[in-house]
Write a protein that holds these residues in place. Structure first.
Motif, PDB file in Angstrom:
ATOM      1  N   GLU A  59       0.639  -1.235   0.090  1.00 35.49           N
ATOM      2  CA  GLU A  59       0.028  -0.066   0.090  1.00 35.49           C
ATOM      3  C   GLU A  59       0.926   1.391  -0.041  1.00 35.49           C
ATOM      4  OE1 GLU A  59      -3.625   2.188   2.697  1.00 35.49           O
ATOM      5  OE2 GLU A  59      -2.858   0.131   3.383  1.00 35.49           O
ATOM      6  N   VAL A  60       1.066   1.912  -1.270  1.00 33.92           N
ATOM      7  CA  VAL A  60       1.798   3.168  -1.394  1.00 33.92           C
ATOM      8  C   VAL A  60       1.281   4.249  -0.872  1.00 33.92           C
ATOM      9  CG1 VAL A  60       3.219   4.482  -2.996  1.00 33.92           C
ATOM     10  CG2 VAL A  60       2.886   2.005  -3.363  1.00 33.92           C
ATOM     11  N   ALA A  61       2.001   5.154   0.174  1.00 33.37           N
ATOM     12  CA  ALA A  61       1.510   6.246   0.749  1.00 33.37           C
ATOM     13  C   ALA A  61       1.977   7.446  -0.034  1.00 33.37           C
ATOM     14  CB  ALA A  61       1.917   6.250   2.338  1.00 33.37           C
ATOM     15  N   GLY A  62       2.972   7.258  -0.794  1.00 36.06           N
ATOM     16  CA  GLY A  62       3.584   8.604  -1.446  1.00 36.06           C
ATOM     17  C   GLY A  62       5.135   8.317  -1.719  1.00 36.06           C
ATOM     18  N   GLY A  63       5.675   9.450  -2.218  1.00 33.29           N
ATOM     19  CA  GLY A  63       6.956   9.214  -2.781  1.00 33.29           C
ATOM     20  C   GLY A  63       7.854  10.369  -2.135  1.00 33.29           C
ATOM     21  N   ILE A  64       9.192   9.997  -2.188  1.00 38.19           N
ATOM     22  CA  ILE A  64      10.338  10.760  -1.877  1.00 38.19           C
ATOM     23  C   ILE A  64      11.393  10.832  -2.767  1.00 38.19           C
ATOM     24  CG2 ILE A  64      11.884  11.368  -0.150  1.00 38.19           C
ATOM     25  CD1 ILE A  64      10.197  10.145   2.195  1.00 38.19           C
ATOM     26  N   CYS A  65      11.477  12.046  -3.317  1.00 29.49           N
ATOM     27  CA  CYS A  65      12.150  12.200  -4.658  1.00 29.49           C
ATOM     28  C   CYS A  65      13.611  13.141  -4.365  1.00 29.49           C
ATOM     29  CB  CYS A  65      11.664  12.497  -5.751  1.00 29.49           C
ATOM     30  SG  CYS A  65      10.153  11.473  -6.158  1.00 29.49           S
ATOM     31  N   TYR A  66      14.692  12.759  -4.938  1.00 26.48           N
ATOM     32  CA  TYR A  66      15.541  13.748  -4.607  1.00 26.48           C
ATOM     33  C   TYR A  66      15.439  14.852  -5.904  1.00 26.48           C
ATOM     34  CZ  TYR A  66      19.100  11.596  -1.581  1.00 26.48           C
ATOM     35  OH  TYR A  66      19.801  11.299  -0.596  1.00 26.48           O
ATOM     36  N   LYS A  67      15.879  16.142  -5.486  1.00 26.25           N
ATOM     37  CA  LYS A  67      15.676  17.248  -6.382  1.00 26.25           C
ATOM     38  C   LYS A  67      16.737  17.166  -7.332  1.00 26.25           C
ATOM     39  CE  LYS A  67      14.693  22.164  -6.019  1.00 26.25           C
ATOM     40  NZ  LYS A  67      13.354  22.062  -6.486  1.00 26.25           N
ATOM     41  N   ARG A  68      16.887  16.180  -8.040  1.00 26.85           N
ATOM     42  CA  ARG A  68      17.881  16.048  -9.433  1.00 26.85           C
ATOM     43  C   ARG A  68      17.048  15.193 -10.537  1.00 26.85           C
ATOM     44  NH1 ARG A  68      22.434  11.986  -6.880  1.00 26.85           N
ATOM     45  NH2 ARG A  68      22.931  11.675  -9.009  1.00 26.85           N
ATOM     46  N   GLY A  69      18.129  15.181 -11.720  1.00 24.17           N
ATOM     47  CA  GLY A  69      17.645  14.483 -12.692  1.00 24.17           C
ATOM     48  C   GLY A  69      16.398  14.955 -13.288  1.00 24.17           C
ATOM     49  N   VAL A  70      15.069  14.220 -13.471  1.00 20.75           N
ATOM     50  CA  VAL A  70      13.903  14.564 -14.026  1.00 20.75           C
ATOM     51  C   VAL A  70      13.180  15.349 -12.980  1.00 20.75           C
ATOM     52  CG1 VAL A  70      13.693  12.661 -15.717  1.00 20.75           C
ATOM     53  CG2 VAL A  70      12.840  12.339 -13.431  1.00 20.75           C
ATOM     54  N   ASN A  71      13.558  15.143 -11.551  1.00 20.60           N
ATOM     55  CA  ASN A  71      12.889  15.935 -10.659  1.00 20.60           C
ATOM     56  C   ASN A  71      13.442  17.256 -10.345  1.00 20.60           C
ATOM     57  OD1 ASN A  71      11.024  14.125 -10.416  1.00 20.60           O
ATOM     58  ND2 ASN A  71      12.049  12.864  -9.061  1.00 20.60           N
ATOM     59  N   SER A  72      14.481  17.882 -11.009  1.00 17.75           N
ATOM     60  CA  SER A  72      15.437  18.826 -10.706  1.00 17.75           C
ATOM     61  C   SER A  72      14.583  20.280 -10.686  1.00 17.75           C
ATOM     62  CB  SER A  72      16.638  19.040 -11.373  1.00 17.75           C
ATOM     63  OG  SER A  72      16.227  19.120 -12.687  1.00 17.75           O
ATOM     64  N   ALA A  73      13.754  20.255 -11.470  1.00 15.10           N
ATOM     65  CA  ALA A  73      12.945  21.606 -11.615  1.00 15.10           C
ATOM     66  C   ALA A  73      11.807  21.635 -10.816  1.00 15.10           C
ATOM     67  CB  ALA A  73      12.576  21.878 -13.006  1.00 15.10           C
TER      68      ALA A  73
END
Length: 76
Positions: A59-73
């Motif tokens: 059961e996925v609650a959410g995501g934590i992503c690094y501010k880099r690559g495709v998520n940098s902006a």
């Protein structure tokens, strides 16, 4: 969505983009009891992991992503 599908105050989904994803995932593991599911990512500087955070086994609650690559902006 049905009226009774979610409980009042229940976290349904959230993505958080941060320069400190590893520390943030540890915070949610300790405070909310969530578990991480690493997702292999890659940018011009090499491999790293973003995380899907799980309430239960699948059961996925959410995501934590690094501010880099495709998520940098994406704003934090």
């Amino acid at each position: 969505m049905k009226d009774n599908e979610y409980k009042l105050g229940q976290i349904v989904w959230a993505d958080y983009t941060s320069e400190h994803a590893d520390s943030l995932k540890e915070f949610y593991k300790e405070v909310a009891g969530w578990k991480e599911h690493p997702i292999k990512m890659q940018d011009e500087n090499g491999e790293y992991h973003d995380y899907a955070m799980l309430r239960e086994e699948n059961e996925v609650a959410g995501g934590i992503c690094y501010k880099r690559g495709v998520n940098s902006a994406i704003p934090s």
